[in-house]
Design a protein around this motif. Structure first.
Motif, PDB file in Angstrom:
ATOM      1  N   GLY A 101       0.807  -1.215   0.000  1.00  0.00           N
ATOM      2  CA  GLY A 101       0.000   0.000   0.000  1.00  0.00           C
ATOM      3  C   GLY A 101       0.833   1.254   0.000  1.00  0.00           C
ATOM      4  O   GLY A 101       2.063   1.218  -0.113  1.00  0.00           O
ATOM      5  N   GLY A 102       0.143   2.372   0.136  1.00  0.00           N
ATOM      6  CA  GLY A 102       0.799   3.670   0.186  1.00  0.00           C
ATOM      7  C   GLY A 102       0.959   4.125   1.626  1.00  0.00           C
ATOM      8  O   GLY A 102       0.914   3.319   2.571  1.00  0.00           O
ATOM      9  N   GLU A 103       1.083   5.416   1.773  1.00  0.00           N
ATOM     10  CA  GLU A 103       1.362   6.021   3.077  1.00  0.00           C
ATOM     11  C   GLU A 103       0.381   5.569   4.175  1.00  0.00           C
ATOM     12  O   GLU A 103       0.785   5.233   5.287  1.00  0.00           O
ATOM     13  N   ASP A 104      -0.899   5.518   3.832  1.00  0.00           N
ATOM     14  CA  ASP A 104      -1.919   5.197   4.840  1.00  0.00           C
ATOM     15  C   ASP A 104      -1.861   3.718   5.255  1.00  0.00           C
ATOM     16  O   ASP A 104      -1.804   3.401   6.444  1.00  0.00           O
ATOM     17  N   THR A 105      -1.866   2.837   4.265  1.00  0.00           N
ATOM     18  CA  THR A 105      -1.841   1.392   4.539  1.00  0.00           C
ATOM     19  C   THR A 105      -0.560   1.018   5.280  1.00  0.00           C
ATOM     20  O   THR A 105      -0.570   0.228   6.232  1.00  0.00           O
ATOM     21  N   LEU A 106       0.550   1.600   4.847  1.00  0.00           N
ATOM     22  CA  LEU A 106       1.830   1.277   5.486  1.00  0.00           C
ATOM     23  C   LEU A 106       1.945   1.945   6.856  1.00  0.00           C
ATOM     24  O   LEU A 106       2.624   1.436   7.748  1.00  0.00           O
ATOM     25  N   GLY A 107       1.262   3.080   7.022  1.00  0.00           N
ATOM     26  CA  GLY A 107       1.218   3.720   8.347  1.00  0.00           C
ATOM     27  C   GLY A 107       0.548   2.792   9.350  1.00  0.00           C
ATOM     28  O   GLY A 107       0.998   2.652  10.495  1.00  0.00           O
ATOM     29  N   VAL A 326       6.935   6.283   6.156  1.00  0.00           N
ATOM     30  CA  VAL A 326       5.665   6.975   6.391  1.00  0.00           C
ATOM     31  C   VAL A 326       5.828   8.258   7.207  1.00  0.00           C
ATOM     32  O   VAL A 326       4.838   8.922   7.512  1.00  0.00           O
ATOM     33  N   ALA A 327       7.079   8.595   7.543  1.00  0.00           N
ATOM     34  CA  ALA A 327       7.299   9.774   8.389  1.00  0.00           C
ATOM     35  C   ALA A 327       6.824  11.056   7.704  1.00  0.00           C
ATOM     36  O   ALA A 327       6.173  11.894   8.307  1.00  0.00           O
ATOM     37  N   GLU A 328       7.152  11.212   6.435  1.00  0.00           N
ATOM     38  CA  GLU A 328       6.669  12.397   5.704  1.00  0.00           C
ATOM     39  C   GLU A 328       6.547  12.073   4.232  1.00  0.00           C
ATOM     40  O   GLU A 328       7.191  11.157   3.729  1.00  0.00           O
ATOM     41  N   LEU A 329       5.706  12.838   3.527  1.00  0.00           N
ATOM     42  CA  LEU A 329       5.516  12.581   2.100  1.00  0.00           C
ATOM     43  C   LEU A 329       6.734  13.032   1.317  1.00  0.00           C
ATOM     44  O   LEU A 329       7.397  14.009   1.675  1.00  0.00           O
ATOM     45  N   LYS A 330       7.015  12.319   0.229  1.00  0.00           N
ATOM     46  CA  LYS A 330       8.122  12.714  -0.641  1.00  0.00           C
ATOM     47  C   LYS A 330       7.565  13.670  -1.708  1.00  0.00           C
ATOM     48  O   LYS A 330       6.753  13.262  -2.539  1.00  0.00           O
TER      49      LYS A 330
END
Ligand code: F6P
Length: 345
Positions: A101-107, A326-330
Motif C-alpha cells: 500500500g501507500g502512506e496510509d496502509t503502510l502507516g 511513512v514519516a513524511e511525504l516525498k
C-alpha cells in the motif's frame, strides 16, 4: 509460517505482480503458506480471507487491479482498533502480514508492528510516487505513460481547434505524476501542489504562445493544486477514513478552463483523466519492480525482517524501516520543477 497478504488504499497496476511473487517465492523457497486478506485492512478485522497458492496466482502479474480487492479501511479509527487487528491476526493464525500500500496502509502496518507487536512487512505502491525512503513506488510509471498518451492525444485536437485544454491528473499532495507526464508530453505549463502558481502566470504562458501564432495550449495540473484567485481544490469536500479530502468534484481543470477562457477569449475545455490512470495492465518497468519488491518481501518474512519495507535505491532493491517510509511525504524538489518550467509558454 502462515503469511497474510493485503492490498490497501487506491489500487494501481502491479499489485497482482507483488502478490504472485510473495506467494511463489514464499512457498518455493521457504515453504510458507499464504492467506489473502480481502479489501485491505477490512479483511483482517472481519476475518474475510481466502487461501493463496502458487497455482492461484499463476499468470496474474500482467493483470491490473488486485485479486484481493482494496479499501481505505483504517483499523485505528475503530475503538481499540489496533488491539482488535492484532487479535484478528492471532485468530487467523498469522505469523506475518505483508501489507502492499501507500502512506496510509503502510502507516497502519507500522503502528501495528510498533504498538501491537504484529510482524508486518510493507511494499510501497501508489501512482502518486509520494512515499519517502524509496526512489519509486510501483504503478507510478504506468500512470505516467497513460497520462502521457492522453496528453499526446489532447495536443493534436487542441491544435486543430485553437483551444486551451486543461488536463487534470491525480496527485493530491505531490506533483510527480503531473510533472513527469507533463515533461514527457511537452505540456505548455505544469501546475503541481508543491509550487504556488497564479492564474496570471498561466494566462501569461497562453498569451505568449498566442503572440507567437500558437493559439492552442495544453496545461497539465495535479488535482491538488491550489490556484490563487480560483479557490482551493479541497474546499467543501468530504473526508475518507485517513482524513484526506475526496477531490475532483469540481476539479482544477474545470476551474482553469473557465478562468483562462474568460481571461484570454480563447476557447478552453477541461479534461479529467481520473481513474483511467490507475487501471489496466502495468508497463514492463512496473511489472519487474513489483516482482522484485515481492521477492524481497518474501525474503524479509523468511528472515524475520519485520517492521520494514522494500524499497528501490538506484538499481538496487533494499529494505528500510517502515517508520522512515511513512514519516513524511516525498514531494517534488524545487530544482526538478524549475528544469521543466524553462519550457513553459
Ligand atoms: O493515492 C492514490 C490516488 O490515486 C490519488 O492520486 C487520488 O487522489 C486518490 O487515490 C483517489 O482516490 P479514490 O479512488 O478513492 O477516489
Amino acid at each position: 509460517m502462515r503469511v497474510g497478504l493485503l492490498t490497501g488504499g487506491g489500487d494501481c497496476p502491479g499489485l497482482n505482480a507483488v502478490i504472485r511473487a510473495v506467494v511463489t517465492v514464499g512457498r518455493r523457497r521457504y515453504g510458507h503458506e499464504h492467506v489473502g486478506l480481502l479489501r485491505g485492512w477490512r479483511g483482517l478485522i472481519e476475518a474475510d480471507s481466502r487461501p493463496l497458492t502458487p497455482d492461484d496466482v499463476a499468470g496474474i502479474a500482467v493483470r491490473g487491479g488486485t485479486i484481493l480487492g482494496s479499501s481505505r479501511t483504517n483499523p485505528f479509527t475503530l475503538r481499540d482498533g489496533g488491539e482488535r487487528a492484532a487479535q484478528a491476526a492471532r485468530d487467523l493464525g498469522l505469523d506475518a502480514i505483508v501489507a502492499i500500500g501507500g502512506e496510509d496502509t503502510l502507516g497502519v502496518a507500522n503502528r501495528l508492528h510498533e504498538e501491537h507487536a504484529v510482524p508486518t512487512v510493507g511494499v510501497p505502491k501508489t501512482i502518486d510516487n509520494d512515499l519517502s525512503a524509496t526512489d519509486y513506488t510501483f504503478g507510478f510509471w504506468t500512470a505516467v505513460q497513460i497520462a502521457t498518451d492522453a496528453i499526446d492525444r489532447v495536443k493534436t485536437t487542441a491544435e486543430s481547434h485553437d483551444r486551451i485544454l486543461a488536463v487534470e491528473v491525480m496527485g493530491r499532495h505531490a506533483g510527480w505524476l503531473a510533472l513527469q507526464a507533463g515533461i514527457a508530453g511537452n505540456a505548455d505549463a505544469i501546475l503541481i501542489p508543491e509550487v504556488a502558481a497564479s492564474l496570471d502566470q498561466v494566462e501569461g504562458y497562453v498569451r505568449s504562445r498566442a503572440a507567437r501564432g500558437r493559439r492552442f495550449s495544453v496545461i497539465v495540473a495535479s488535482e491538488g493544486v491550489e490556484l490563487a484567485s480560483a479557490g482551493d481544490a479541497t474546499e467543501g469536500r468530504d473526508l475518507d477514513e485517513f482524513g484526506h479530502a475526496r477531490l475532483a468534484k469540481v476539479g482544477v481543470a474545470q476551474r482553469l478552463a473557465e478562468a483562462l477562457q474568460e481571461r484570454t477569449g480563447i476557447e478552453a475545455r477541461p479534461v479529467v483523466l481520473g481513474h483511467v490512470q490507475r487501471g489496466g495492465t502495468p508497463v514492463a518497468f512496473d511489472r519487474v519492480l513489483a516482482t522484485r519488491y515481492g521477492v524481497r518481501a518474501a525474503e524479509l518474512v523468511g528472515e524475520g525482517g519485520f517492521g520494514r519495507m522494500t524499497a528501490l535505491r538506484g538499481d538496487a532493491i533494499v529494505d528500510v524501516p517502515l517508520a522512515d517510509a511513512v514519516a513524511e511525504l516525498k514531494l517534488v524538489p524545487r530544482e526538478l520543477y524549475e528544469a521543466a518550467e524553462t519550457f513553459f509558454g
